[in-house]
Structure formats: C-alpha cells, structure tokens
Write an enzyme that holds these catalytic residues in place. Structure first.
Site, short mmCIF file in Angstrom:
data_model
loop_
_atom_site.label_atom_id
_atom_site.label_comp_id
_atom_site.label_asym_id
_atom_site.label_seq_id
_atom_site.Cartn_x
_atom_site.Cartn_y
_atom_site.Cartn_z
N ASP A 69 0.87 -1.17 0.00
CA ASP A 69 0.00 0.00 0.00
C ASP A 69 0.92 1.23 0.00
OD1 ASP A 69 -2.17 1.67 0.02
OD2 ASP A 69 -3.27 0.54 1.53
C1 BGC Z 1 -5.10 3.03 0.11
C2 BGC Z 1 -5.24 2.02 -0.98
C3 BGC Z 1 -5.09 2.68 -2.32
C4 BGC Z 1 -3.75 3.39 -2.36
C5 BGC Z 1 -3.46 4.07 -3.69
C6 BGC Z 1 -3.84 3.88 -0.04
O1 BGC Z 1 -3.80 4.90 0.87
O2 BGC Z 1 -5.06 2.38 1.35
O3 BGC Z 1 -6.48 1.37 -0.87
O4 BGC Z 1 -5.20 1.73 -3.34
O5 BGC Z 1 -3.73 4.37 -1.36
O6 BGC Z 1 -4.25 5.16 -3.87
#
Ligand code: BGC
Length: 727
Positions: A286
């Site tokens: 993530d």
């Molecule tokens: C979120 C993810 C997301 C990623 C990219 C993160 O902060 O937890 O779900 O896919 O950002 O935007």
C-alpha cells in the site's frame, strides 16, 4: 531464476525469428518471453520494475508527500491520475523508445466503484445480492478505465469489516466472509473478463491483504490483533476465493497483525499466498507502506524496511522508493538473493505480457462519448442503485406513496450531488449526478406539488432554517426527509467514534415528526448507522447508501411504487454504537441467556439480511432430499416461496449452516449460499441449495486446512431449520 531454452521447445507456438529477441515475439509463450527478458536485464533495471510512483494530480487527500522527481524513463508502474490516455502515451513512449529494453509501464488507479460512471459504493452493492450485476458494473468500470489509459485497478476491497466506525467499511461488501468472496469474485471477473489483453479489461488487485477490516477501535491505519483461527475463518476466505478466480495482483495491508505488519509479513505473503495457494500474481504494497515499517516499529531505517518487506514476499513498492534506493545494495551485500529479485520481476513482467502491453503499449485517445458515461452503462448504475436500496421501515404501508400527495422535500441531502458519489469517486463528477430532488421531480413533478427546504446542514448546531422546514412540512401530505453522511465521513482515514448521524439531523427529524405530517426518511451514508432515535421520528425509512451518479430516479421509483425495494443488509445495523463490533456470525456464548448489556438492548437494530418489500413472501416448509448422508454424499435442500402480496418483486433467500458441536467452536450460523429471484404476484418458486458437505459443512483450522466432522448440522432459512446428519 536461470532459465535456458532452445528453439525446438517452441514447437506449436508461432515461428520464431532468430534476429528478434524472444521477448519481443508475441507468438512465444509468456513464461519464455519473461525468462528471455529477465536474462537481458541488469539488476538496476530489475529493481526499477519493482517500483511504483505517481503521476498527475494526486486525488487521494490522505496520501500526501513529495512527488518523486528525476525518475528514469521506464519505471515498473505509475499510479495514473489522468482522465484520458494522453499523458500515459507520452510516458509510455519514453519507456518503450528511450530505454534499452523498451519495457512498457503498467498504469494503475483506484477505480473502486466506477471510473466516470460512478455506481453505488461496494457496501451498497453487497446489499443488492446481485453478483451478476456486480460483475457487469465492474466490466463497465474496466472498459472506461482501459480506454482512458489505466491497465490496473486497485480493487476489489474484500476486507471483512465488522466495525462501522471504520470508514473503509464503505469499500467492501460487509461483515460476512462468504458475501465478500462471492462479490469479490464477481468484481474480479468483471474487471479482468476472459482475457487481460482485451482493450476493455483491466487487472484486478485484491486488497488489503490481510485483516485490515479489524483495525483496532475502528481507527484507520491502526494495528490489528487477529488470531490465526480468526484469520483463516473470517479474513482469508474471500482472498482464497478471489485468488482461485485468477485475480492478477494483491495489495498488502497497512495494519500489523499481532506485531508483524502485513507489508513485511512472511507468513501472509509467502507461506500462505505464494506457497500454500500457489499464487502466480504479484503483491504491491500500500502507499508508502514499506517506509511506514519505521513508525510501525519493526525497521530502524528505509534500508531495513526494504529488506524486511522484500524478504517477506512483497514484490512491488508503492510510491516510497525504498526498493529502488536499497534492493541492489542489499543484493551486493548478500542480504537478498538476486534469484528472489528475478522471481518478483518475473511476476510483474508476466502481467505486462498478459495485458498485451508489449504489443500495444499505447492507448488510443478516444472521444469522450465512446469512452465514458454511455447511456446503457448509466442504466446499469441506476439498476444497481435501485437493487441496493434497503427499506428499513414502512409503517401503515405509507410507501409506496399514494398518487397526488403533496410533498415537502427537506434535508441537507435533498439537493446535494457531491455526497451521493461517496468516497473513491475516481473521475466521477458532481455534474453527472442526479440529485434526490431531481429524481423526485422527474417521477412525481407532473402530478404532485413539491416544496423544498434545506432544514439544516449536515452537522453543526444552526437551527435557524428549521422554521422554514416546519412551514413547508405543514403544507404537505408527506415529508421526504433526506439525511445522511458527507462522502468524506467514510472511506480512507475517516473513522467515527459514534455511527449516529449528527444531533442536528436527528433534531430536525424530531421537530418535523411532531407536525403530524407523515415522514419518510431517506438515508445516504457510507457505513451502517445507529438509528435508535431516528427510527422513532418517522413512518418510513429507506437506506439509499451512496448511489453514485444515478440515485435520484431509482429511489423516486421506489417511493412511487414503480419499483419494489429488494435490497437486504449485508452488514448489521447496531442499536447503539456501544454494541460494536456486532455481526450475525458471532461465535457461541458460554451462557447464551446471560452476558447482556445492562443499559441497552443486546440485539441489533437491523440484522444482517434484513430488508422490507412492498409485497409479502411466504415461505413454505423446507425439505431435504435426505437427513443423513456420508461425508462424500450430496444433499439438496429446498424451500418453496410464494409472493402472496399485491406486487411483483425480487426475493433473496439466504441459506445458513450451523454446526453446534465441533472441535473448534463455530459461529452461531454461517452464510453458505444466497440466491435472488423475481416473483410475480401469486407466483411460487422453489429455491434450492445443493449441499456438498466437504465445502458447505466443513470448517477451517488455524493452519488453513478444511476438516469435516461427523455429527449433526443444521441448514437454516429464516426461522426454519432442518437437521442433516453426517455419518
Ligand atoms: C489506500 C489504498 C489505495 C492506495 C493508492 C492507499 O492509501 O489504502 O487502498 O489503493 O492508497 O491510492
């Protein structure tokens, strides 16, 4: 991974030219192309493939931080925030034409419930119990994405979530593992279609692996403490199902599990995912999650964070650049095997080949009307909006409304558009949204007088507009009170300590109810709500969730009776926030009659599976083809259902199983199958569930192994249960 091959191996594949590198030849099997390309890459080029950065205007307000600059021409992947393919093609050209090997970039984006045609949030989709519609909508999202330059969506989120305080409850399909599995598989199939190389399909990403939905106290990014048993019985089954369905990628979660962050969790990423499930796709972290191993307390610096995450089985580093900075050095120091790097790179390259990026790196720049918001797609979004709405209360059959009733449309949500889109709206725009008021006007405007007053804001304490609201209410035959949450109150980094609506909205409802004009409350929100007080201040209540661009007409058709509500909750609505966590599949208690709250009811306000209809479905006697079978036997259970009311409608039958005695104490009941069917008034239909005991009665232990014990099992539908003995 030193792979050697020779031409005779290619028998059956397209003719190979000796002058063109194998990896550039589309007719060559993908694994050989990968091996060939890998054999030509330097370590630095390999590590670059394991690195993802962002490009364009970052639309995620929670993810800030410096934009990486001075990047080489070809990187592994970009998070792509642009609305069309122009920027993609420019960047791609640099990667394909300016780099030594011409490896195309993979472009990913959070397309969670639509790209531009925004449809209901996943939590709402779960309440439709229509997995085919979930598949079709995901295919629409995929088409709009791929035609706009995105190859990969960070969706579906299949985190079982049982804490309504956690904002991300909006992004998944509720509290039940089976529901998340079925809907997750439907989404994966919709996104990926039959072949990833099609110009209308995208790669899916299962997130957030794993246990993120169990965030302590409902606070986002918080730790979790999940036992191995709970992990296997609750949090992992949706992942296992979606992995089997062929999901191309997985995203690791932010949380730690009992002290080991998911980003650096060898058990999850390697032992379970790659070894036990034989997963061939790759795992992306993530956002900034590798670097976050430092504040999480398991790495002293970025280098150690990179080593721990990579060694645990993480393949791609999202955004924080730790891999590019340190992996090559770690290989030189002998702390990481280059073979391991090759394995991860092979996973990434395989997807790029599968997507056909080597043959078609660029996306044609299509006209908007060919690419987004097609009429048929908007209709599909509207259908989902309607099927996901849940009728919670309907005293004295106030709904559907009688023709000609004068209407006072009141409340902060009545003319709002922005908030109906919900969180993660991708490229959704307010201008595309039909408001509640507009929908009502379209449906009722010709023959009904409509008044409007805002009444109050979403929160705060300003009651100065109450008077106007009360005045229009007194002139009307019915009040349509539109309440709810702002979109930003749910989603990422949007936890709440109580899941009641702000006092001001409850106060407005109470005042309006006192006027004696019947009140219908419409709720738009991204989580279950505490409704104990509000439910007393109305005659009818309809949960419309965050329906996306097409909510107004579908809900107005429910109010007029043109459509019969058919949504049922995929998440429990507690009586009080203090009951959280509360969910239908709790384990059995040692004293079922005791252990109640002293100050509030212990049962929820609305159960999982709850939802009213305008018609009545009468359930006949449930029967089983046999009451006693061998472990490898099969049994069919059936229940006749008759629509005995005055309106056609959909009914969903939920089939639960319970196993009161087992080596491991199991939940009181577990959903194993559901089916939704349309019944004309007067029609009877037989709902059936073909039980395979190995699949439907077995249980999983803390090592991930399913086992089936002899004894009595129960199949439960509504208030009926039938015993089946396994011999
Ligand atoms: C979120 C993810 C997301 C990623 C990219 C993160 O902060 O937890 O779900 O896919 O950002 O935007």
């Amino acid at each position: 991974m030193a792979i050697s091959f020779c031409l005779p191996l290619l028998a059956g594949s397209e003719v190979v030219s000796k002058d063109i590198p194998l990896y550039k030849q589309p007719g060559v099997p993908i694994d050989m192309r990968v091996a060939d390309l890998l054999s030509r890459m330097t370590l630095e080029e390999k590590v670059l493939q394991l690195s993802q950065y962002i490009v364009g205007l970052n639309t995620n307000v929670n993810n800030t931080g410096e934009v990486n600059t001075g990047l080489p021409d070809g990187v592994g992947s970009y998070i792509y925030f642009s609305e069309d393919a122009t920027l993609r093609n420019t960047l791609q050209r640099k990667a394909v034409e300016n780099t030594r090997l011409g490896i195309p970039i993979l472009f990913g984006f959070d397309v969670i419930h639509g790209f531009r045609t925004i449809y209901p949030i996943p939590l709402a989709q779960g309440c439709s119990w229509n997995s085919e519609l979930v598949r079709e909508l995901s295919a629409i999202a995929a088409r709009e994405s791929r035609m706009s330059g995105t190859d990969w969506t960070f969706s579906p989120m299949i985190d079982v979530a049982r804490d309504g305080r956690w904002g991300r409850v909006a992004e998944g399909y509720g509290e039940d593992p089976y529901t998340n599995a079925v809907m997750g598989v439907a989404a994966v199939k919709g996104y990926q279609g039959d072949t990833l190389s099609s110009k209308v399909n995208v790669a899916a990403c299962l997130k957030h692996f794993a246990g993120y939905g169990r965030s302590e106290g409902g606070r986002d990014y918080s730790f979790t403490d999940v036992s191995r048993q709970s992990l296997w019985e609750t949090y992992l089954p949706p992942y296992e199902a979606c992995v089997k369905a062929g999901a191309a990628t997985v995203m690791s979660a932010f949380n730690d599990i009992s002290g080991t962050p998911a980003t650096a969790n060898h058990y999850l990423l390697t032992e379970v995912l790659k070894n036990f499930w034989h997963y061939q796709g790759f795992v992306v972290s993530d956002w900034n999650a590798v670097q976050q191993l430092i504040p999480q307390g398991i790495a002293a610096n970025r280098k150690e964070a990179a080593r721990k995450a990579f060694s645990a089985g993480l393949d791609m580093d999202m955004k924080d650049d730790c891999f590019r900075e340190h992996l090559a050095v770690l290989v030189a120091e002998g702390k990481i095997d280059e073979e391991k790097i090759d394995e991860s790179v092979a996973r990434v390259l395989r997807l790029k080949f599968q997507l056909g990026l080597f043959e078609h790196p660029y996306t044609p720049v299509y006209e908007e009307d060919k690419r987004i918001l097609r009429t048929e797609d908007k209709e599909m979004a509207a259908r989902m909006a309607q099927e996901s709405m849940v009728l919670l209360k309907n005293n004295n059959s106030l709904l559907p409304l009688k023709k000609g009733m004068t209407m006072a449309v009141i409340g902060p949500m009545a003319k709002d558009k922005e908030n109906l889109l919900g969180s993660w709206k991708a490229h959704g725009r307010t201008e595309d949204v039909e408001s509640i008021y507009e929908g009502l006007e379209k449906e009722f405007g010709y023959h009904t007088r409509m008044f409007y007053a805002k009444g109050c804001d979403f929160d705060g304490s300003d009651t100065s507009s109450f008077a106007e609201a009360l005045s229009v209410a007194s002139q009307a035959d019915v009040v349509i009170l539109c309440l709810g949450e702002k979109a930003a109150w749910s989603g990422e980094n949007a936890s709440r300590s109580t899941i009641a609506l702000p006092c001001i909205q409850e106060q407005l409802a109470a005042e309006l109810y006192k006027t004696g004009t019947p009140v219908v409350i419409l709720l738009s929100n991204g989580r279950p709500l505490e409704l104990a007080r509000l439910v007393q201040q109305c005659d009818a209540m309809l949960e419309i969730w965050q329906p996306g661009i097409a909510g107004g007409t579908p809900l107005a058709q429910i109010l007029s009776g043109k459509a019969n509500p058919s949504g049922k909750l995929c998440i429990t609505f507690p009586f009080d926030s203090g009951q959280i966590p509360i969910y239908y599949n709790e384990r059995q208690s040692s004293r079922p009659d005791q252990g109640k709250y002293q100050d509030i009811p212990t049962i929820p306000m609305y159960d999982f599976g709850y939802g009213l209809s305008y018609t009545t479905f009468s359930y006949g006697t449930m029967r089983a083809s046999s009451n006693s079978i061998q472990k490898n036997g099969k049994v069919r259970v059936e229940v006749p259902v008759t629509n005995i009311g005055n309106m056609d409608g959909y009914e969903t039958v939920h089939w639960f199983v319970s196993d009161p005695y087992c080596t491991i104490s199991r939940p009181q009941k577990e959903l194993k199958y559901f089916e939704k069917r349309f019944l004309k008034k007067g029609e009877t239909t037989l709902f059936t569930f073909d039980i395979d005991p190995k699949k439907d009665f077995s249980y999983i232990d803390e090592t991930g192994n399913y086992f089936l014990e002899e004894g009595d099992y129960y199949v439960i539908v509504k208030d009926q249960k039938i015993k089946i003995e396994i011999k």
